[in-house]
Design a protein around this motif. Structure first.
Motif, PDB file in Angstrom:
ATOM      1  N   ILE A 112     -67.512  -7.145  59.106  1.00 53.98           N
ATOM      2  CA  ILE A 112     -66.474  -8.154  58.858  1.00 53.98           C
ATOM      3  C   ILE A 112     -65.262  -7.434  58.282  1.00 53.98           C
ATOM      4  O   ILE A 112     -65.339  -6.831  57.204  1.00 53.98           O
ATOM      5  N   THR A 113     -64.171  -7.442  59.046  1.00 57.23           N
ATOM      6  CA  THR A 113     -62.965  -6.748  58.587  1.00 57.23           C
ATOM      7  C   THR A 113     -62.045  -7.721  57.853  1.00 57.23           C
ATOM      8  O   THR A 113     -62.212  -8.930  57.930  1.00 57.23           O
ATOM      9  N   ARG A 114     -61.064  -7.157  57.190  1.00 59.38           N
ATOM     10  CA  ARG A 114     -60.155  -7.928  56.324  1.00 59.38           C
ATOM     11  C   ARG A 114     -60.960  -8.806  55.365  1.00 59.38           C
ATOM     12  O   ARG A 114     -60.632  -9.966  55.144  1.00 59.38           O
ATOM     13  N   LYS A 125     -48.400   0.499  50.846  1.00 55.56           N
ATOM     14  CA  LYS A 125     -48.311  -0.893  50.369  1.00 55.56           C
ATOM     15  C   LYS A 125     -48.661  -1.899  51.458  1.00 55.56           C
ATOM     16  O   LYS A 125     -48.005  -2.942  51.594  1.00 55.56           O
ATOM     17  N   LEU A 126     -49.657  -1.598  52.270  1.00 57.23           N
ATOM     18  CA  LEU A 126     -50.090  -2.563  53.288  1.00 57.23           C
ATOM     19  C   LEU A 126     -50.914  -3.650  52.601  1.00 57.23           C
ATOM     20  O   LEU A 126     -51.457  -3.426  51.511  1.00 57.23           O
ATOM     21  N   PRO A 127     -51.027  -4.821  53.232  1.00 54.33           N
ATOM     22  CA  PRO A 127     -51.770  -5.898  52.567  1.00 54.33           C
ATOM     23  C   PRO A 127     -53.207  -5.505  52.225  1.00 54.33           C
ATOM     24  O   PRO A 127     -53.773  -5.981  51.249  1.00 54.33           O
ATOM     25  N   GLU A 128     -53.803  -4.626  53.028  1.00 60.08           N
ATOM     26  CA  GLU A 128     -55.192  -4.250  52.768  1.00 60.08           C
ATOM     27  C   GLU A 128     -55.317  -3.151  51.702  1.00 60.08           C
ATOM     28  O   GLU A 128     -56.415  -2.793  51.294  1.00 60.08           O
ATOM     29  N   ASP A 129     -54.193  -2.589  51.274  1.00 61.99           N
ATOM     30  CA  ASP A 129     -54.238  -1.584  50.210  1.00 61.99           C
ATOM     31  C   ASP A 129     -54.277  -2.265  48.851  1.00 61.99           C
ATOM     32  O   ASP A 129     -53.842  -3.401  48.710  1.00 61.99           O
ATOM     33  N   TYR A 130     -54.780  -1.529  47.879  1.00 64.21           N
ATOM     34  CA  TYR A 130     -54.643  -2.012  46.502  1.00 64.21           C
ATOM     35  C   TYR A 130     -53.889  -0.945  45.718  1.00 64.21           C
ATOM     36  O   TYR A 130     -54.017   0.250  46.007  1.00 64.21           O
ATOM     37  N   ALA A 140     -53.008  -7.904  46.584  1.00 58.66           N
ATOM     38  CA  ALA A 140     -52.468  -9.126  47.191  1.00 58.66           C
ATOM     39  C   ALA A 140     -53.350 -10.341  46.933  1.00 58.66           C
ATOM     40  O   ALA A 140     -52.888 -11.476  47.072  1.00 58.66           O
ATOM     41  N   HIS A 141     -54.618 -10.126  46.545  1.00 58.43           N
ATOM     42  CA  HIS A 141     -55.505 -11.254  46.261  1.00 58.43           C
ATOM     43  C   HIS A 141     -55.637 -11.548  44.776  1.00 58.43           C
ATOM     44  O   HIS A 141     -56.499 -12.338  44.373  1.00 58.43           O
ATOM     45  N   GLY A 142     -54.846 -10.863  43.978  1.00 60.19           N
ATOM     46  CA  GLY A 142     -54.905 -11.129  42.538  1.00 60.19           C
ATOM     47  C   GLY A 142     -56.011 -10.374  41.816  1.00 60.19           C
ATOM     48  O   GLY A 142     -56.261 -10.615  40.629  1.00 60.19           O
ATOM     49  N   ILE A 143     -56.673  -9.454  42.508  1.00 58.16           N
ATOM     50  CA  ILE A 143     -57.712  -8.643  41.857  1.00 58.16           C
ATOM     51  C   ILE A 143     -57.007  -7.511  41.100  1.00 58.16           C
ATOM     52  O   ILE A 143     -56.094  -6.879  41.650  1.00 58.16           O
ATOM     53  N   PRO A 144     -57.417  -7.248  39.846  1.00 61.41           N
ATOM     54  CA  PRO A 144     -56.722  -6.198  39.102  1.00 61.41           C
ATOM     55  C   PRO A 144     -56.670  -4.873  39.879  1.00 61.41           C
ATOM     56  O   PRO A 144     -57.652  -4.466  40.509  1.00 61.41           O
ATOM     57  N   ALA A 145     -55.516  -4.252  39.835  1.00 61.85           N
ATOM     58  CA  ALA A 145     -55.370  -2.927  40.452  1.00 61.85           C
ATOM     59  C   ALA A 145     -56.197  -1.917  39.660  1.00 61.85           C
ATOM     60  O   ALA A 145     -56.666  -2.217  38.560  1.00 61.85           O
ATOM     61  N   ALA A 146     -56.367  -0.735  40.229  1.00 61.27           N
ATOM     62  CA  ALA A 146     -57.037   0.337  39.491  1.00 61.27           C
ATOM     63  C   ALA A 146     -55.994   1.081  38.661  1.00 61.27           C
ATOM     64  O   ALA A 146     -54.825   1.161  39.052  1.00 61.27           O
TER      65      ALA A 146
END
Ligand SMILES: Cc1cc2nc3c(=O)[nH]c(=O)nc-3n(C[C@H](O)[C@H](O)[C@H](O)COP(=O)(O)OP(=O)(O)OC[C@H]3O[C@@H](n4cnc5c(N)ncnc54)[C@H](O)[C@@H]3O)c2cc1C
Lengths: 166, 535
Positions: free
Chosen positions: B233-235, B67-72, B416-422
């Motif tokens: 470009i990371t993150r 559940k890191l911020p970069e994970d979805y 975390a950005h509001g993009i639908p999860a898989a």
């Protein structure tokens, strides 16, 4: 716990109260008692380790605090004189733990996982088991010498089924 | 709006890194967008005494646990297997164990040979030079000459001698007369490349290699791509691909590390976001022209998802095997049951990946609740008997593509950005079940022949979804496939996909060397045909 993963001796936890920490130590000593060279849990800082995990992982708080509470209640039921878990006979302590394990299996499992994790990541335990602590930079370098003896494969070379041509 | 790139690569994992490197090397202006960050080598847990606890947290293989911020998130309520991945520079090769058997020629002709699934629109021999080139570049330990596989170029490094773990396996294998061979391992035993040290056998490759001995993307292709001029470009989390009015991809809209929406424009876009991330992104890129997701006129985006279903079989021995020492996953491979044998009651086959065993905490915890070592008086005795006394066999079955096994967008959960999860919907097929059952019986036989006194198994291991394949499959017919033989989307001429999504079938072997060989092949083609396809 500091940056290298070794554990300063700490009387109080950051999440657990002194009473909770002390109960946890006594419980952990029943879960992982000493045996020969293997130290009992209380001699390893496994309790402080669990407190660190609770500070870092809030999702562990409900099960760990819950199981400690369940153990306290079971102790009070068993011992109306309120001597406390630490003062009971080992057999009685085990009996209480078995009861709580049966009534709150998920919480108890969480306690067991975090206790084993705290115990087996303690440098004193690792030293007795004989694993490098930490693993790097030494590793087990001598085993990586490139000396595979290809004759070991003679039988396979002679008998293995070939791949299917396609 | 940023400068126009020649090539935009999405994902700095095993596949995206290859293309970024090859195109930058060819002089193209390459931009890579990666939702994760670099992992600072000094932060790998193996530098700490309490390293094993990080398996449960930040170095867990499961994004739903980390559940890191970069994970979805991936909704797995309708899957008996959890998909595993890592989201950082290097992608899931941060966590891989570098076991890299190749597909065999028959794996590209499944329909012709066995009447199921589909043939690939290319064959082994077309891919062979790319396998060899990839191996030589990343650094591989192994031995050529396996009679059950086509010949290959000499491996970079010779494997170590069999240790006690290897000897125990070989004892059983020789008794039974089965195929075995030292695994090809994406791992170096001597310095190779820039700043990489030889493996010192510390053990848990699956939580990342702190010395660069594993030939992972973040120590091979990514730094070389940057040296050749690529911009990483990371993150930078891509939300969707953006179309121009010709219906070509104009670039990608992404959230930068401060959460601002940016657009990176490019003449060609290449997706390497893995078998779940890529369909997720395409399905989230809806437009009037592609109302059900980009490049999805066939309705195949997200379908035909394949894992390699796994059953773990473990034997416990009287003898001390030191089985916690050495690279955990790449030791010996038995391909005795690789090709179809109708007597097994199933088509296709499986490999037996013979691996090392648990570390001290892992031995105490066993394989999940109900399998912990007992607490109390008997605990130490039990630990002494388990730890370093075990051998673990991974029975890895070929999964066949099925339309109903699919990745869709979650309607309830977002990142975390509001993009639908898989969302993953997956059912284990009867064929895969039968292969696993056969494999469990054979692995048990092998462990017993090796001298195990106790053998246990999982019928299906849940936390073993290492390999994510099939969700934008390759084919010649645009009505039932998403990309052509070069990984180019049928519907969108300047869009390429290079990760495991494009697999037509899964073969019974770990996929990443095949993913990278395919990515190199696509990159070569793109170098030669850039002006024809670029928008
Ligand atoms: C624990 C473990 C062990 C494994 N062991 C082996 C092994 O022994 N052998 C083997 O062959 N394979 C193994 N694998 C599988 C191997 O790691 C993968 O097959 C390989 O990494 C896939 O490459 P990829 O480029 O398709 O995806 P990845 O390597 O997963 O890279 C995808 C990248 O895309 C990024 N991304 C995704 N979506 C977005 C977005 N929207 N915006 C920006 N960036 C995005 C991700 O952050 C990630 O970095 C293992 C995997 C795991 C988890």
């Amino acid at each position: 716990m500091n940056a290298t993963g070794s554990r300063p001796d700490q009387p109080n936890g950051t999440v657990l109260t002194a009473d909770e920490l002390s109960l946890l130590r006594s419980v952990q000593d029943r879960l992982v008692p000493g045996d020969g060279q293997m130290p009992p849990a209380h001699a390893t800082g496994a309790a402080i380790a669990v407190d660190t995990y609770l500070a870092e992982r809030t999702e562990l708080r409900a099960p760990i605090l819950g199981v400690l509470r369940a153990i306290s209640i079971a102790t009070a039921v068993h011992d109306p004189a309120h001597a406390g878990f630490a003062h009971l006979d080992g057999d009685v302590q085990d009996e209480i733990l078995h009861k709580v394990e049966a009534s709150e299996p998920e919480w108890f499992d969480c306690l067991l996982v975090q206790t084993y994790t705290g115990y087996y990541t303690d440098p004193t335990v690792q030293a007795v088991i004989g694993v490098p602590s930490p693993l790097q930079p030494a590793g087990y370098a001598s085993m990586m010498q490139p000396t595979f003896d290809e004759r070991r494969l003679d039988r396979v070379r002679a008998t293995a089924r070939p791949w299917r041509e396609a | 709006m940023t400068d126009l790139a020649d090539v935009l690569v999405i994902g700095a994992g095993a596949s995206g890194a290859v293309v970024a490197w090859a195109l930058a090397r060819a002089g193209r202006k390459v931009v890579i967008l990666e939702q994760g960050d670099w992992i600072d080598p000094s932060t790998y847990p193996q530098h700490r005494a309490d390293w094993e606890r990080f398996r449960q947290t930040t170095f867990n293989r499961d994004p739903n646990v980390r559940k890191l911020p970069e994970d979805y998130p991936v909704d797995v309520t309708d899957s008996p297997i959890d998909p595993l991945m890592f989201n950082a520079v290097g992608g899931s090769t941060i966590h891989w164990t570098g076991h890299i058997p190749r597909f065999r020629p028959s794996d590209f002709r499944v329909k012709t040979l066995d009447g199921v699934a589909d043939d690939w629109p290319l064959d082994y021999w077309e891919l062979e030079p790319y396998y060899d080139a990839n191996d030589a570049y990343i650094g591989v330990t192994g031995l050529n000459g396996d009679p059950s596989n086509p010949p290959r170029t000499p491996r970079t490094f010779v494997p170590p001698a069999l240790d006690a773990t290897g000897e125990a396996y070989v004892r059983g294998l020789e008794k039974l007369g089965w195929h075995w061979w030292p695994s090809d391992a994406a791992l170096i035993t001597r310095p190779h490349g820039t700043g990489r040290l030889g493996c010192n056998g510390c053990g848990p490759c699956d939580i990342g290699c702190p010395i660069g001995a594993m030939s992972s993307a973040h120590v091979t292709y990514v730094p070389d791509a940057i040296r050749h001029g690529a911009t990483l470009i990371t993150r930078a989390r891509v939300r969707e691909l953006v179309l121009d009015d010709r219906g070509l991809v104009a670039g990608a809209a992404y959230y930068d590390r401060d959460g601002h929406l940016q657009v990176q424009r490019a003449r060609v876009t290449v997706l390497g976001a893995n078998g779940i991330g890529t369909p997720r992104l395409l399905l989230n890129s809806k437009s009037a022209r592609f109302p059900s997701g980009l490049a999805n006129s066939s309705d195949q985006v997200g379908r035909n998802f394949m894992f390699h279903p796994v059953a773990v079989v473990r034997g416990v021995f009287e003898e001390h095997l030191n089985s916690h020492q050495g690279p955990v996953g790449a030791l010996i491979n038995s391909q005795e049951f690789y090709e179809t044998d109708p007597a097994r009651g199933a088509l296709r086959g499986y490999q037996l990946q013979l691996v090392r065993d648990s570390q001290p905490v892992g031995a105490a915890l066993g394989r999940g609740p109900g399998r912990r070592l007992p607490w109390g008086k008997g605990h130490h005795e039990a630990h002494r008997k388990e730890f370093s006394h075990g051998l673990t066999i991974v029975v890895m079955a070929e999964d066949l593509p099925e339309s109903h096994n699919r990745v869709t967008l979650s309607t309830t959960n977002t990142d975390a950005h509001g993009i639908p999860a898989a969302k993953l919907t997956y059912t284990l097929s009867q064929n895969s079940r039968a292969l696993l059952d056969h494999g469990i019986a054979r692995a048990t036989e092998l462990l017993e022949a090796s001298g195990a006194h106790t053998v246990t198994h999982d019928r299906l291991t849940r936390v073993a979804g290492w390999h994510l394949m099939g969700t934008t499959r390759m084919g010649t017919d645009p009505s039932n496939s998403v990309v052509d033989r070069w990984g180019r989307a049928h519907d969108v001429g300047n869009l390429f996909i290079v990760d495991g999504s494009i697999f037509v079938t899964s073969a019974p072997v770990n996929p990443t060397t095949t993913i990278q060989a395919l990515a190199r092949r696509t990159a070569d083609w793109l170098v030669d045909h850039f002006e024809e396809v670029a928008g």
